[in-house]
Write an enzyme that holds these catalytic residues in place. Structure first.
Site, mmCIF file in Angstrom:
data_model
loop_
_atom_site.group_PDB
_atom_site.id
_atom_site.type_symbol
_atom_site.label_atom_id
_atom_site.label_comp_id
_atom_site.label_asym_id
_atom_site.label_seq_id
_atom_site.Cartn_x
_atom_site.Cartn_y
_atom_site.Cartn_z
ATOM 1 N N CYS A 1 0.874 -1.173 0.000
ATOM 2 C CA CYS A 1 0.000 0.000 0.000
ATOM 3 C C CYS A 1 0.907 1.218 0.000
ATOM 4 O O CYS A 1 2.111 1.095 0.151
ATOM 5 C CB CYS A 1 -0.832 0.060 1.276
ATOM 6 S SG CYS A 1 -1.910 -1.349 1.498
ATOM 7 N N ARG B 1 1.390 1.423 -6.069
ATOM 8 C CA ARG B 1 1.564 0.509 -4.937
ATOM 9 C C ARG B 1 0.237 -0.135 -4.519
ATOM 10 O O ARG B 1 0.199 -1.001 -3.638
ATOM 11 C CB ARG B 1 2.132 1.253 -3.726
ATOM 12 C CG ARG B 1 3.508 1.830 -3.953
ATOM 13 C CD ARG B 1 3.982 2.546 -2.714
ATOM 14 N NE ARG B 1 4.158 1.642 -1.593
ATOM 15 C CZ ARG B 1 5.256 0.953 -1.342
ATOM 16 N NH1 ARG B 1 6.297 1.064 -2.129
ATOM 17 N NH2 ARG B 1 5.336 0.157 -0.300
ATOM 18 N N TRP C 1 -3.889 -1.615 -1.233
ATOM 19 C CA TRP C 1 -3.841 -2.865 -1.986
ATOM 20 C C TRP C 1 -4.275 -3.911 -0.972
ATOM 21 O O TRP C 1 -3.518 -4.290 -0.089
ATOM 22 C CB TRP C 1 -2.415 -3.121 -2.485
ATOM 23 C CG TRP C 1 -2.267 -4.389 -3.250
ATOM 24 C CD1 TRP C 1 -1.699 -5.553 -2.805
ATOM 25 C CD2 TRP C 1 -2.661 -4.637 -4.597
ATOM 26 N NE1 TRP C 1 -1.726 -6.494 -3.797
ATOM 27 C CE2 TRP C 1 -2.307 -5.966 -4.902
ATOM 28 C CE3 TRP C 1 -3.293 -3.852 -5.572
ATOM 29 C CZ2 TRP C 1 -2.560 -6.528 -6.143
ATOM 30 C CZ3 TRP C 1 -3.539 -4.438 -6.809
ATOM 31 C CH2 TRP C 1 -3.167 -5.749 -7.078
ATOM 32 N N ASN D 1 0.869 0.552 6.087
ATOM 33 C CA ASN D 1 1.318 -0.336 5.005
ATOM 34 C C ASN D 1 2.049 -1.484 5.672
ATOM 35 O O ASN D 1 3.000 -1.260 6.422
ATOM 36 C CB ASN D 1 2.259 0.445 4.074
ATOM 37 C CG ASN D 1 2.975 -0.458 3.093
ATOM 38 O OD1 ASN D 1 2.430 -1.475 2.673
ATOM 39 N ND2 ASN D 1 4.189 -0.114 2.728
ATOM 40 N N GLY D 2 1.599 -2.714 5.437
ATOM 41 C CA GLY D 2 2.247 -3.870 6.071
ATOM 42 C C GLY D 2 1.191 -4.826 6.589
ATOM 43 O O GLY D 2 0.011 -4.695 6.250
ATOM 44 N N GLU E 1 5.423 -20.286 -22.208
ATOM 45 C CA GLU E 1 5.392 -19.006 -21.491
ATOM 46 C C GLU E 1 6.485 -18.069 -22.024
ATOM 47 O O GLU E 1 6.260 -16.865 -22.203
ATOM 48 C CB GLU E 1 5.547 -19.255 -19.980
ATOM 49 C CG GLU E 1 5.782 -18.032 -19.116
ATOM 50 C CD GLU E 1 4.683 -16.962 -19.240
ATOM 51 O OE1 GLU E 1 3.629 -17.213 -19.835
ATOM 52 O OE2 GLU E 1 4.934 -15.840 -18.756
ATOM 53 N N LYS F 1 6.013 -14.374 -23.715
ATOM 54 C CA LYS F 1 6.676 -13.178 -23.177
ATOM 55 C C LYS F 1 7.420 -12.440 -24.277
ATOM 56 O O LYS F 1 7.315 -11.231 -24.417
ATOM 57 C CB LYS F 1 7.642 -13.629 -22.070
ATOM 58 C CG LYS F 1 7.816 -12.705 -20.952
ATOM 59 C CD LYS F 1 6.819 -12.871 -19.826
ATOM 60 C CE LYS F 1 5.368 -12.850 -20.255
ATOM 61 N NZ LYS F 1 4.434 -13.251 -19.271
ATOM 62 N N GLU G 1 4.975 -10.871 -27.024
ATOM 63 C CA GLU G 1 4.079 -9.777 -26.652
ATOM 64 C C GLU G 1 4.793 -8.454 -26.445
ATOM 65 O O GLU G 1 4.196 -7.394 -26.624
ATOM 66 C CB GLU G 1 3.201 -10.136 -25.444
ATOM 67 C CG GLU G 1 3.865 -10.082 -24.101
ATOM 68 C CD GLU G 1 2.917 -10.378 -22.939
ATOM 69 O OE1 GLU G 1 1.811 -9.837 -22.898
ATOM 70 O OE2 GLU G 1 3.318 -11.156 -22.054
ATOM 71 N N HIS H 1 7.613 -33.418 -37.073
ATOM 72 C CA HIS H 1 6.263 -33.631 -37.612
ATOM 73 C C HIS H 1 5.756 -32.376 -38.324
ATOM 74 O O HIS H 1 4.564 -32.247 -38.560
ATOM 75 C CB HIS H 1 5.312 -34.050 -36.487
ATOM 76 C CG HIS H 1 5.744 -35.322 -35.837
ATOM 77 N ND1 HIS H 1 5.584 -36.552 -36.431
ATOM 78 C CD2 HIS H 1 6.405 -35.546 -34.676
ATOM 79 C CE1 HIS H 1 6.097 -37.487 -35.639
ATOM 80 N NE2 HIS H 1 6.598 -36.902 -34.573
ATOM 81 N N LYS I 1 -3.566 -4.584 -19.583
ATOM 82 C CA LYS I 1 -3.165 -5.391 -18.429
ATOM 83 C C LYS I 1 -4.281 -6.340 -18.020
ATOM 84 O O LYS I 1 -4.046 -7.477 -17.667
ATOM 85 C CB LYS I 1 -2.792 -4.465 -17.268
ATOM 86 C CG LYS I 1 -2.306 -5.190 -16.019
ATOM 87 C CD LYS I 1 -1.009 -5.918 -16.290
ATOM 88 C CE LYS I 1 -0.569 -6.806 -15.142
ATOM 89 N NZ LYS I 1 0.408 -7.818 -15.587
HETATM 90 O O1 M6R Z 1 -5.175 -11.306 -15.042
HETATM 91 P P1 M6R Z 1 -5.068 -12.671 -15.677
HETATM 92 O O2 M6R Z 1 -4.003 -13.499 -15.041
HETATM 93 O O3 M6R Z 1 -6.370 -13.395 -15.727
HETATM 94 O O4 M6R Z 1 -4.611 -12.393 -17.164
HETATM 95 C C1 M6R Z 1 -4.474 -13.438 -18.083
HETATM 96 C C2 M6R Z 1 -3.729 -13.003 -19.302
HETATM 97 O O5 M6R Z 1 -4.404 -11.963 -19.944
HETATM 98 C C3 M6R Z 1 -2.315 -12.542 -18.967
HETATM 99 O O6 M6R Z 1 -1.603 -13.529 -18.297
HETATM 100 C C4 M6R Z 1 -1.543 -12.182 -20.267
HETATM 101 O O7 M6R Z 1 -1.349 -13.324 -21.021
HETATM 102 C C5 M6R Z 1 -0.226 -11.480 -19.933
HETATM 103 N N1 M6R Z 1 -0.141 -10.245 -20.635
HETATM 104 C C6 M6R Z 1 0.975 -12.242 -20.324
HETATM 105 O O8 M6R Z 1 2.151 -11.593 -19.983
#
Ligand code: M6R
Length: 608
Positions: A2, A27, A76, A102-103, A483, A487, A490, A506, A603
Site C-alpha cells: 500500500c 503501490r 492494496w 502499510n504492512g 510461457e 513473453k 508480446e 512432424h 493489463k
Molecule cells: O489477469 P489474468 O491473469 O487473468 O490475465 C491473463 C492473461 O491476460 C495474462 O496472463 C496475459 O497473457 C499477460 N499479458 C501475459 O504476460
C-alpha cells in the site's frame, strides 16, 4: 503493498497528501483515503476505487478546505475486500486516533480478541483498525509514549502514519515496510516512496528499521528501535520523478522481475511454519472437507496464468492421483465438459477480472462444481465469486507482461498440491519435505541469477533484427517454452512460437533456415539426451541455438549455453522462466518498444 503519505507544515496538507497518493497509486489502487485535523477534530474521507473517486468526494465535501496536517493512504487489500469501510485511515472508536498503515500486523487477531473483551467494536475487517483501537486503549495522555507502547505490542511489518485529536503533531514509524521523510522550508513529509514527495523536496531522510519520527512545533525527533533519540543523515537526491516511481528501474517490468525473490517469499513463507507445515489461509473449509469426493479437476485460465496451470498439472495429478484437465478459459466455457459436484475447478488469474476466466467460473458454478481460485487481487470479481481463494502476494503488477504474478502462481499451485497430496496420502512426507525445502531456496537462486544480466542483453542484440524465433522444450520445459514465447512475442513483437521438441520433425522443422534463432530449455535429466538430439537436428539446418539449462555437461552442441541455478527438476520452471523474462525484456528494449505497455494489449482483459 500500500502507499502512505503524511504532511505537517504551513501548506495545505490535503493537496499535498492527495498529490502524493496519486504518485503512489502503483503501490495499490483499490481504495484510498485521507485524515486531517479540522479545528482539533480528525476528519476522515475515504472511498473504494481509484484516487479520482477520493478527489471527487473531497471536492464535494471539503472544497477549498485548509488543514496544515494530514495523512493519506492508497490501498492494496490484504485483510478484507476493497470497500469504503476497509479503506484507510482507520479511526479509533473514540475518534481520537487516526492510522494509515502499510504492512501486515501478524498478531492482530489476538489483539482484536483482547480489545473486544474490553468492549471495543470494529467497523472493518482490517488489521489496521486494531491498531487505532489499541492506541485508544494504551492512551496515557502522552501521544509519543502511547505510540511507543503500541509499537511494542504489535508484531509483523508496518509503516504507520498517526494523527491524534487536538494535537498538532504527526508520528510515523516503520518496521520492514518502507518510509522516507522529506524536509522543506514549508514543512515535513513522510511517504512510502520518495516519488510521493519529490515535487516538494529532494532533502530526504531514510528511516531505518524500527525508527519512529515525531513532528512537533516545527521540528522533528527521530527515535531508533529501542526508543532512543538518534540522528539520521539528511541526503539530497537528484532523481527524476520518472526514475523514482520505478524504484530506480527503467521499467515496471524490470522492477517486477527483480521483485520476484521477495514476492515468492511473501507467498510462501507466510503460509509455512518452522516445522514446514503449510497453513493455507482461505482454503481451510475445502481442505477439511472430504477431498476424496473429487473425481475430476479442471484448471482454467488465460495467457500466462494458463501456462502456470500447465506447469502445475503434473504435481496436481500426483496430489489427486487422477488426470487433471487444463483448458483455456475462452474455450472451456463453450465446451461440453463434465462438470458436477464432484469436480474441483481451479481458476488462475492475476487480475481476478479476466472476462473469459470469470465466465468459465460462473459456468462451472452453475453446474455445481467447487471453485478454488488463485489470484493476486483481493476482492476481485473472481475472488468474490469463488468458493475458496488463494492469494498470491505478489503486490501490484503494473507491466502488461506478467512476471512476478506467474512465478508466485507456480509457487501457489505447488503449495496447494502438496497440501492436498499429503491429506490424500498421495504425496509422501519425504517428497513433500524435499519440495518444500527446495522451494524455500528458490528466492535466493533467483536473486543470484539477477546479479548478472549481461548474457541476456547480448542475446537481445542478436534477436533485435530477427523477424521470428522459436522456443523448444520437453515435459515441464515445454510449458516454460510456451510461457517464454508468449513473453517474447508480446513485448518484442518478434514472431515467436514454441514447440514440444519431439514434435519438430512432424512439421515445424520446415521453418528452420540459416540463422534462425532457437531457444532450447533443457532442465529435465531424463529428457536431456533427447533434447540434445533435437538441438543437433535444428543446428544441422542452420539454426543458432541458445540453450537454457542447469546441466554444465561438456558435450554441449548448442552455440550459447545459459547456465541457470540448479534445483530439483519439478521446480525448475520457476527458475528457467527468469532467463526468458530477461531475454524478452532486453529484446523489447533493444527494439525501442514500449516495454510496459506493448501495442494492442491491456493489463486486464475484461472483454470477452
Ligand atoms: O489477469 P489474468 O491473469 O487473468 O490475465 C491473463 C492473461 O491476460 C495474462 O496472463 C496475459 O497473457 C499477460 N499479458 C501475459 O504476460
Amino acid at each position: 503493498m500500500c502507499g502512505i503519505v503524511g504532511y505537517i507544515g504551513n501548506d495545505n496538507a490535503i493537496d499535498i497528501v492527495i498529490n502524493g497518493l496519486e504518485n503512489l497509486e502503483y503501490r495499490g489502487y483499490d481504495s484510498s483515503g485521507i485524515a486531517f485535523l479540522d479545528e482539533g477534530n480528525i476528519d476522515v474521507v475515504k472511498c473504494v476505487g481509484r484516487i479520482n473517486n477520493l478527489k471527487e468526494k473531497l471536492s464535494k465535501e471539503y472544497k477549498n478546505f485548509f488543514s496544515n496536517i494530514g495523512i493519506g493512504h492508497t490501498r492494496w487489500a490484504t485483510h478484507g475486500v476493497p470497500s469504503d469501510v476497509n479503506s484507510h485511515p482507520h479511526l479509533s472508536m473514540n475518534g481520537k486516533f487516526a492510522v494509515v498503515h502499510n504492512g501486515i500486523i501478524e498478531n492482530y487477531l489476538k489483539l482484536k480478541e483482547e480489545l473486544e473483551k474490553l468492549g471495543f467494536t470494529f467497523k472493518s475487517e482490517t488489521d489496521t483498525e486494531v491498531v487505532s483501537n489499541l492506541l485508544e486503549k494504551l492512551d496515557d495522555g502522552d501521544f509519543l509514549n502511547t505510540v511507543f507502547k503500541m509499537k511494542k505490542t504489535v508484531e509483523g511489518s508496518f509503516a504507520f502514519g498517526i494523527l491524534k485529536k487536538d494535537t498538532n503533531e504527526l508520528i510515523a514509524t516503520r518496521k520492514e515496510s518502507p518510509l522516507v521523510v522529506g524536509i522543506s522550508d514549508s514543512g515535513f513529509y513522510v511517504a512510502s516512496d520518495i516519488i510521493a514527495i519529490l515535487k516538494y523536496t529532494r532533502d530526504i531522510i531514510y528511516l531505518e528499521n524500527g525508527d519512529l519520527i515525531h513532528f512537533k512545533d516545527n521540528s522533528y525527533t527521530i527515535y531508533d528501535k529501542n526508543d532512543k533519540i538518534v540522528n539520521r543523515e539528511l541526503k539530497h537526491i537528484n532523481w527524476s520523478v520518472e526514475t523514482a516511481t520505478k524504484d530506480g528501474f527503467d521499467h515496471f517490468m524490470l522492477k517486477e522481475i527483480f521483485e520476484q525473490p521477495k514476492a515468492i517469499k511473501e507467498t510462501l513463507l507466510r503460509r509455512l511454519d518452522e516445522d514446514n507445515n503449510l497453513n493455507l489461509d482461505g482454503l481451510e473449509d475445502l481442505l477439511d472437507s472430504d477431498l476424496k469426493r473429487f473425481n475430476k479437476c479442471y484448471v482454467v485460465a488465460c495467457g500466462t496464468a494458463f501456462h502456470a496451470g500447465l506447469v502445475g498439472k503434473n504435481i496436481l495429478e500426483k496430489a489427486f492421483n487422477f488426470p487433471v484437465i487444463l483448458d483455456i478459459a475462452s474455450e472451456f466455457r463453450y465446451a461440453d465438459n463434465f462438470l458436477d459436484e464432484n469436480t474441483l475447478l481451479i481458476i488462475i488469474s492475476q487480475s481476478g477480472e479476466t472476462a473469459d476466466t470469470l465466465a468459465a467460473l460462473r459456468e462451472a458454478k452453475r453446474k455445481g462444481a467447487k471453485v478454488l481460485s488463485i489470484t493476486n487481487v483481493v476482492g476481485s470479481s473472481i475472488a468474490r465469486e469463488s468458493d475458496n481463494v488463494f492469494y498470491t502476494f505478489a503486490g501490484p503488477e503494473i507491466a502488461v507482461a506478467s512476471t512476478k504474478a506467474y512465478t508466485t502462481q507456480l509457487v501457489s499451485i505447488y503449495m496447494i498440491a502438496l497440501k492436498i497430496g499429503r491429506i490424500l496420502n498421495n504425496i509422501s512426507k519425504s517428497e513433500y519435505d524435499e519440495i518444500i525445502e527446495n522451494l524455500k531456496l528458490i528466492p535466493d537462486k533467483i536473486q543470484l541469477m539477477l546479479k548478472d544480466t549481461q548474457i541476456y542483453k547480448s542475446i537481445a542484440k542478436k534477436l533485435k533484427d530477427k523477424s521470428n524465433c522459436f522456443y523448444l522444450g520437453r515435459g515441464l520445459d515445454y510449458y516454460t517454452a510456451m510461457e517464454s514465447a508468449l513473453k517474447l512475442k508480446e513485448i518484442s513483437y518478434v514472431y515467436t512460437e514454441s514447440f514440444a521438441a519431439g514434435e519438430l520433425k512432424h512439421g515445424p522443422i520446415a521453418l528452420i533456415e540459416d540463422g534462425t534463432i532457437v531457444f532450447v530449455i533443457a532442465t529435465q535429466r531424463k529428457l536431456y539426451e533427447k533434447v540434445i538430439s533435437n538441438i543437433k537436428e535444428v543446428k544441422a539446418r542452420g539454426a543458432k541455438v541458445f540453450e537454457i539449462t542447469q546441466f554444465d555437461d561438456s558435450n554441449c552442441v548448442c552455440d550459447v549455453k545459459i547456465l541457470i541455478p540448479k534445483t530439483i527438476e519439478i521446480l525448475m520452471p520457476i527458475i528457467s522462466v527468469i532467463a526468458s523474462q530477461l531475454i524478452a525484456y532486453y529484446a523489447s528494449l533493444a527494439k525501442g518498444n514500449d516495454v510496459d505497455k506493448p501495442r494492442n494489449l491491456a493489463k486486464s482483459v475484461t472483454v470477452e
